[in-house]
Design a protein around this motif. Sequence first.
Motif, PDB file in Angstrom:
ATOM      1  N   SER A 292       5.166 -33.951 -23.526  1.00 26.97           N
ATOM      2  CA  SER A 292       4.980 -32.507 -23.697  1.00 26.97           C
ATOM      3  C   SER A 292       5.738 -31.716 -22.637  1.00 26.97           C
ATOM      4  O   SER A 292       6.334 -30.678 -22.931  1.00 26.97           O
ATOM      5  N   TYR A 293       5.706 -32.217 -21.397  1.00 22.83           N
ATOM      6  CA  TYR A 293       6.450 -31.526 -20.352  1.00 22.83           C
ATOM      7  C   TYR A 293       7.939 -31.488 -20.688  1.00 22.83           C
ATOM      8  O   TYR A 293       8.581 -30.438 -20.578  1.00 22.83           O
ATOM      9  N   ALA A 311       5.738 -24.030 -18.327  1.00 24.73           N
ATOM     10  CA  ALA A 311       5.396 -25.398 -18.688  1.00 24.73           C
ATOM     11  C   ALA A 311       4.172 -25.862 -17.905  1.00 24.73           C
ATOM     12  O   ALA A 311       3.272 -26.522 -18.451  1.00 24.73           O
ATOM     13  N   ARG A 312       4.123 -25.498 -16.638  1.00 33.49           N
ATOM     14  CA  ARG A 312       2.990 -25.871 -15.782  1.00 33.49           C
ATOM     15  C   ARG A 312       1.689 -25.293 -16.325  1.00 33.49           C
ATOM     16  O   ARG A 312       0.676 -25.988 -16.433  1.00 33.49           O
ATOM     17  N   GLU A 313       1.709 -24.014 -16.674  1.00 35.43           N
ATOM     18  CA  GLU A 313       0.500 -23.350 -17.178  1.00 35.43           C
ATOM     19  C   GLU A 313       0.073 -23.930 -18.525  1.00 35.43           C
ATOM     20  O   GLU A 313      -1.127 -24.060 -18.807  1.00 35.43           O
ATOM     21  N   GLU A 314       1.034 -24.293 -19.356  1.00 37.00           N
ATOM     22  CA  GLU A 314       0.698 -24.874 -20.655  1.00 37.00           C
ATOM     23  C   GLU A 314       0.024 -26.230 -20.492  1.00 37.00           C
ATOM     24  O   GLU A 314      -0.914 -26.569 -21.226  1.00 37.00           O
ATOM     25  N   LEU A 315       0.502 -27.013 -19.538  1.00 34.87           N
ATOM     26  CA  LEU A 315      -0.146 -28.299 -19.281  1.00 34.87           C
ATOM     27  C   LEU A 315      -1.580 -28.088 -18.811  1.00 34.87           C
ATOM     28  O   LEU A 315      -2.509 -28.773 -19.283  1.00 34.87           O
ATOM     29  N   LEU A 316      -1.787 -27.152 -17.892  1.00 32.41           N
ATOM     30  CA  LEU A 316      -3.136 -26.881 -17.393  1.00 32.41           C
ATOM     31  C   LEU A 316      -4.036 -26.350 -18.499  1.00 32.41           C
ATOM     32  O   LEU A 316      -5.231 -26.694 -18.560  1.00 32.41           O
ATOM     33  N   VAL A 330      -1.846 -34.908 -12.005  1.00 36.55           N
ATOM     34  CA  VAL A 330      -0.753 -35.618 -11.340  1.00 36.55           C
ATOM     35  C   VAL A 330       0.585 -34.979 -11.693  1.00 36.55           C
ATOM     36  O   VAL A 330       1.442 -34.777 -10.823  1.00 36.55           O
ATOM     37  N   MET A 331       0.792 -34.657 -12.980  1.00 36.09           N
ATOM     38  CA  MET A 331       2.060 -34.063 -13.408  1.00 36.09           C
ATOM     39  C   MET A 331       2.262 -32.699 -12.754  1.00 36.09           C
ATOM     40  O   MET A 331       3.380 -32.347 -12.359  1.00 36.09           O
ATOM     41  N   VAL A 332       1.201 -31.928 -12.620  1.00 38.84           N
ATOM     42  CA  VAL A 332       1.301 -30.613 -11.975  1.00 38.84           C
ATOM     43  C   VAL A 332       1.693 -30.776 -10.503  1.00 38.84           C
ATOM     44  O   VAL A 332       2.488 -29.983  -9.965  1.00 38.84           O
TER      45      VAL A 332
END
Length: 363
Positions: A292-293, A311-316, A330-332
């Motif tokens: 996804s990232y 992208a960071r906010e979408e992952l969170l 971890v990805m963040v």
Amino acid sequence: MQIYQMRQTSVLAVDGSGEALRKLRQILSSRVTFTGLSAGRELLTYLRWNAVDLVLLSTALPDSDGFELLRCIHEDEKLRSIPVIMMTTDQSQKAEAAITMAGAFDIIRKPFVPIIVVKKVEQVLELEYLHRHLRSEVRRQTKLAEERLESSRRLFGQMVMALSETIDAKDAYTRGHSRRVARYARMISARIGWQNEEKVKIYQMGLLHDIGKIGVPEAIINKPDRLTEEEYAKIREHTVIGSKILGQVEEFPELAIGARSHHERFDGRGYPDGMAGEAIPVYARIIAVADSYDAMTSRRSYRDILPQHVAREELLRGAGSQFDPRFVKVMVQIIDEDVDYLLHEHDQEEDQIRTAIQAGQPG
């Protein structure tokens, strides 16, 4: 005697009696290379500087004890493989038991009976020759097996790399996607403490997670407009197709996991199996975050690259619903350390990883 005559077999006899040594020489010298020592103190030095196939050792010597010398031989790593036959004048069963318990191969009693001496020496030498030959053959076969395994690993690694390039070549907009997903997945696995073998596994799974797109028409993959429901259903099929393809790799059964389950959602609303939470294989949960990232930070037919913070906010936002929160965290962390937005770039470390995997090495 044919087995060891060809090997220039060397027999060393240690006895304080000159007559005993002369008798042994008379019995054995036509069959083996015979050496006699009359002093026990010379034995260990002689063995360290000369190749000896068998030692005939008297239990009683003028300057030392035969049993003590036998113990010294057994305690010396370089000498312990040399077989020893003990020689004694004691005719009792107690003597034979003591010699056996001390670790000698056999016993020869005095006075010598030539046929018995020859027979016992032959038996020990032939047995020792067979043991050495077996050890040599085991080493040879082990080396061959290791070479075959290394070759197979190298071929497998090269095939994985070639397949990943083939997959990405179908999508004009996401060249290098599989490589990047594999790299991100490996980075996540390294952060949570996985060892090299597992990191290589998830890297290879990441490289092949989209292999099922081979069965999806390029027109659908590269369509610039919104997909129809029928076209989206075709896209979704790539998980099952990939699983079937990689399921044929019996030596790496986990390989199909990444292909089949990387679109499962943590809340159970993913596909193709609707698994949820911990029921989703851990490899797939990691690859889902990495995939996804990269999808968000790659140019697509329908949109441009998203900024890093988006992208960071979408992952969170997807943590706990679409993604396993642990791997999002971890990805963040990885994203936050990437202040120059270089994650998307090809790097030297990845070159080393790919080279190692292509060579069949741990990586």
